[in-house]
Design a protein around this motif. Sequence first.
Motif, PDB file in Angstrom:
ATOM      1  N   MET A   1       0.843  -1.176   0.000  1.00 38.98           N
ATOM      2  CA  MET A   1       0.000   0.000   0.000  1.00 38.98           C
ATOM      3  C   MET A   1       0.890   1.241   0.000  1.00 38.98           C
ATOM      4  SD  MET A   1      -3.405  -0.513   0.554  1.00 38.98           S
ATOM      5  CE  MET A   1      -4.599  -1.225   1.610  1.00 38.98           C
ATOM      6  N   SER A   2       0.495   2.192  -0.807  1.00 37.29           N
ATOM      7  CA  SER A   2       1.236   3.447  -0.890  1.00 37.29           C
ATOM      8  C   SER A   2       0.301   4.608  -0.588  1.00 37.29           C
ATOM      9  CB  SER A   2       1.807   3.651  -2.299  1.00 37.29           C
ATOM     10  OG  SER A   2       2.738   2.661  -2.614  1.00 37.29           O
ATOM     11  N   LYS A   3       0.823   5.565   0.151  1.00 35.54           N
ATOM     12  CA  LYS A   3       0.067   6.787   0.410  1.00 35.54           C
ATOM     13  C   LYS A   3       0.537   7.806  -0.619  1.00 35.54           C
ATOM     14  CE  LYS A   3      -1.757   9.447   4.138  1.00 35.54           C
ATOM     15  NZ  LYS A   3      -1.926   9.532   5.571  1.00 35.54           N
ATOM     16  N   VAL A   4      -0.393   8.264  -1.470  1.00 31.27           N
ATOM     17  CA  VAL A   4      -0.057   9.187  -2.546  1.00 31.27           C
ATOM     18  C   VAL A   4      -1.102  10.302  -2.624  1.00 31.27           C
ATOM     19  CG1 VAL A   4       1.208   7.520  -3.974  1.00 31.27           C
ATOM     20  CG2 VAL A   4      -1.258   7.713  -4.216  1.00 31.27           C
ATOM     21  N   SER A   5      -0.677  11.425  -3.179  1.00 30.58           N
ATOM     22  CA  SER A   5      -1.610  12.537  -3.368  1.00 30.58           C
ATOM     23  C   SER A   5      -2.386  12.320  -4.665  1.00 30.58           C
ATOM     24  CB  SER A   5      -0.846  13.861  -3.433  1.00 30.58           C
ATOM     25  OG  SER A   5      -0.079  13.926  -4.622  1.00 30.58           O
ATOM     26  N   ASN A   6      -3.481  13.031  -4.794  1.00 32.32           N
ATOM     27  CA  ASN A   6      -4.254  12.959  -6.031  1.00 32.32           C
ATOM     28  C   ASN A   6      -3.419  13.423  -7.220  1.00 32.32           C
ATOM     29  OD1 ASN A   6      -6.633  11.896  -4.948  1.00 32.32           O
ATOM     30  ND2 ASN A   6      -7.389  13.911  -4.390  1.00 32.32           N
ATOM     31  N   LYS A   7      -2.554  14.406  -6.993  1.00 30.89           N
ATOM     32  CA  LYS A   7      -1.676  14.868  -8.067  1.00 30.89           C
ATOM     33  C   LYS A   7      -0.749  13.742  -8.513  1.00 30.89           C
ATOM     34  CE  LYS A   7       1.582  18.412  -9.404  1.00 30.89           C
ATOM     35  NZ  LYS A   7       2.262  19.643  -9.057  1.00 30.89           N
ATOM     36  N   GLN A   8      -0.223  12.983  -7.555  1.00 33.62           N
ATOM     37  CA  GLN A   8       0.629  11.855  -7.900  1.00 33.62           C
ATOM     38  C   GLN A   8      -0.152  10.800  -8.691  1.00 33.62           C
ATOM     39  OE1 GLN A   8       2.043  11.418  -3.718  1.00 33.62           O
ATOM     40  NE2 GLN A   8       3.987  10.891  -4.710  1.00 33.62           N
ATOM     41  N   ILE A   9      -1.407  10.581  -8.320  1.00 34.14           N
ATOM     42  CA  ILE A   9      -2.244   9.624  -9.050  1.00 34.14           C
ATOM     43  C   ILE A   9      -2.347  10.038 -10.512  1.00 34.14           C
ATOM     44  CG2 ILE A   9      -4.625   8.792  -9.355  1.00 34.14           C
ATOM     45  CD1 ILE A   9      -3.366   7.387  -7.064  1.00 34.14           C
ATOM     46  N   LEU A  10      -2.583  11.325 -10.754  1.00 32.75           N
ATOM     47  CA  LEU A  10      -2.690  11.814 -12.131  1.00 32.75           C
ATOM     48  C   LEU A  10      -1.375  11.630 -12.882  1.00 32.75           C
ATOM     49  CD1 LEU A  10      -4.785  15.053 -11.470  1.00 32.75           C
ATOM     50  CD2 LEU A  10      -5.590  12.881 -12.457  1.00 32.75           C
ATOM     51  N   GLU A  11      -0.261  11.875 -12.201  1.00 33.51           N
ATOM     52  CA  GLU A  11       1.052  11.687 -12.825  1.00 33.51           C
ATOM     53  C   GLU A  11       1.324  10.210 -13.080  1.00 33.51           C
ATOM     54  OE1 GLU A  11       3.507  13.644  -9.920  1.00 33.51           O
ATOM     55  OE2 GLU A  11       3.164  15.633 -10.803  1.00 33.51           O
ATOM     56  N   GLN A  91      -5.947  18.282  -5.411  1.00 36.99           N
ATOM     57  CA  GLN A  91      -4.755  17.533  -5.825  1.00 36.99           C
ATOM     58  C   GLN A  91      -3.856  17.172  -4.645  1.00 36.99           C
ATOM     59  OE1 GLN A  91      -2.871  18.564  -9.769  1.00 36.99           O
ATOM     60  NE2 GLN A  91      -3.969  20.461  -9.332  1.00 36.99           N
ATOM     61  N   LYS A  92      -3.885  17.980  -3.590  1.00 43.71           N
ATOM     62  CA  LYS A  92      -3.035  17.718  -2.422  1.00 43.71           C
ATOM     63  C   LYS A  92      -3.586  16.611  -1.521  1.00 43.71           C
ATOM     64  CE  LYS A  92      -1.119  22.370  -2.036  1.00 43.71           C
ATOM     65  NZ  LYS A  92      -1.120  23.619  -1.267  1.00 43.71           N
ATOM     66  N   GLU A  93      -4.886  16.343  -1.620  1.00 44.23           N
ATOM     67  CA  GLU A  93      -5.492  15.305  -0.778  1.00 44.23           C
ATOM     68  C   GLU A  93      -4.782  13.975  -1.013  1.00 44.23           C
ATOM     69  OE1 GLU A  93      -9.647  15.249  -1.767  1.00 44.23           O
ATOM     70  OE2 GLU A  93      -9.970  17.264  -0.971  1.00 44.23           O
ATOM     71  N   GLU A  94      -4.560  13.263   0.086  1.00 41.11           N
ATOM     72  CA  GLU A  94      -3.862  11.980  -0.007  1.00 41.11           C
ATOM     73  C   GLU A  94      -4.840  10.828   0.146  1.00 41.11           C
ATOM     74  OE1 GLU A  94      -0.627  11.977   2.810  1.00 41.11           O
ATOM     75  OE2 GLU A  94       0.667  12.973   1.359  1.00 41.11           O
ATOM     76  N   ARG A  95      -4.451   9.704  -0.446  1.00 38.82           N
ATOM     77  CA  ARG A  95      -5.233   8.476  -0.332  1.00 38.82           C
ATOM     78  C   ARG A  95      -4.267   7.301  -0.362  1.00 38.82           C
ATOM     79  NH1 ARG A  95      -9.484   8.351  -4.464  1.00 38.82           N
ATOM     80  NH2 ARG A  95      -9.468  10.593  -4.507  1.00 38.82           N
ATOM     81  N   THR A  96      -4.752   6.183   0.094  1.00 39.98           N
ATOM     82  CA  THR A  96      -3.941   4.970   0.106  1.00 39.98           C
ATOM     83  C   THR A  96      -4.372   4.097  -1.073  1.00 39.98           C
ATOM     84  OG1 THR A  96      -3.778   5.090   2.500  1.00 39.98           O
ATOM     85  CG2 THR A  96      -3.245   2.990   1.488  1.00 39.98           C
ATOM     86  N   VAL A  97      -3.388   3.684  -1.857  1.00 41.37           N
ATOM     87  CA  VAL A  97      -3.656   2.863  -3.034  1.00 41.37           C
ATOM     88  C   VAL A  97      -2.781   1.621  -2.968  1.00 41.37           C
ATOM     89  CG1 VAL A  97      -3.638   2.780  -5.556  1.00 41.37           C
ATOM     90  CG2 VAL A  97      -4.162   4.930  -4.396  1.00 41.37           C
ATOM     91  N   GLU A  98      -3.373   0.497  -3.272  1.00 38.69           N
ATOM     92  CA  GLU A  98      -2.608  -0.750  -3.325  1.00 38.69           C
ATOM     93  C   GLU A  98      -2.238  -1.014  -4.782  1.00 38.69           C
ATOM     94  OE1 GLU A  98      -2.836  -5.397  -1.884  1.00 38.69           O
ATOM     95  OE2 GLU A  98      -4.504  -4.060  -1.489  1.00 38.69           O
ATOM     96  N   PHE A  99      -1.054  -0.543  -5.162  1.00 41.69           N
ATOM     97  CA  PHE A  99      -0.584  -0.740  -6.524  1.00 41.69           C
ATOM     98  C   PHE A  99      -0.108  -2.169  -6.703  1.00 41.69           C
ATOM     99  CE2 PHE A  99       0.134   3.874  -5.997  1.00 41.69           C
ATOM    100  CZ  PHE A  99      -0.601   4.327  -7.068  1.00 41.69           C
ATOM    101  N   PHE A 100      -0.130  -2.627  -7.930  1.00 41.34           N
ATOM    102  CA  PHE A 100       0.454  -3.912  -8.294  1.00 41.34           C
ATOM    103  C   PHE A 100       1.910  -3.606  -8.624  1.00 41.34           C
ATOM    104  CE2 PHE A 100       1.616  -7.242 -11.295  1.00 41.34           C
ATOM    105  CZ  PHE A 100       1.223  -8.364 -10.578  1.00 41.34           C
TER     106      PHE A 100
END
Length: 128
Positions: A1-11, A91-100
């Motif tokens: 699991m990674s904690k990333v910002s919405n901006k990072q998700i878009l990137e 974009q600064k809001e963070e969320r946890t995503v489980e990347f493969f």
Amino acid sequence: MSKVSNKQILEINQALKYIASQDIEAWYQIGRNIKKVEPIVTELSDSRQSIISKFVKKDADGNWLHKDEAKTQWDLGDDQAKADELWEETQKEERTVEFFTFGYEVLASTKLNPQAVTPLLDTVIVEK
């Protein structure tokens, strides 16, 4: 699991789409991650549209007005700064995503632009 910002998700989404457009053997790994981020990207796109719709100038018929003749920007008038601020906060809001995750070795035989794949390092592409 990674904690990333919405901006990072878009990137990350842009980087995944870039790699997917290349002739790669890692189609499975890239595809799995595209499926993970697509719903988030759709949600962010909807949020952006909501911000724009809140501030955009409209004509008498309720049609959104553009700022330029080329119709590349919506006319937000004096509310442009407010809209920009709301989008930056989103974009600064963070969320946890489980990347493969997968090792960089999977892409070793593929010639890629290092700058384009940088958002994937340590989130999707990891040292195994």
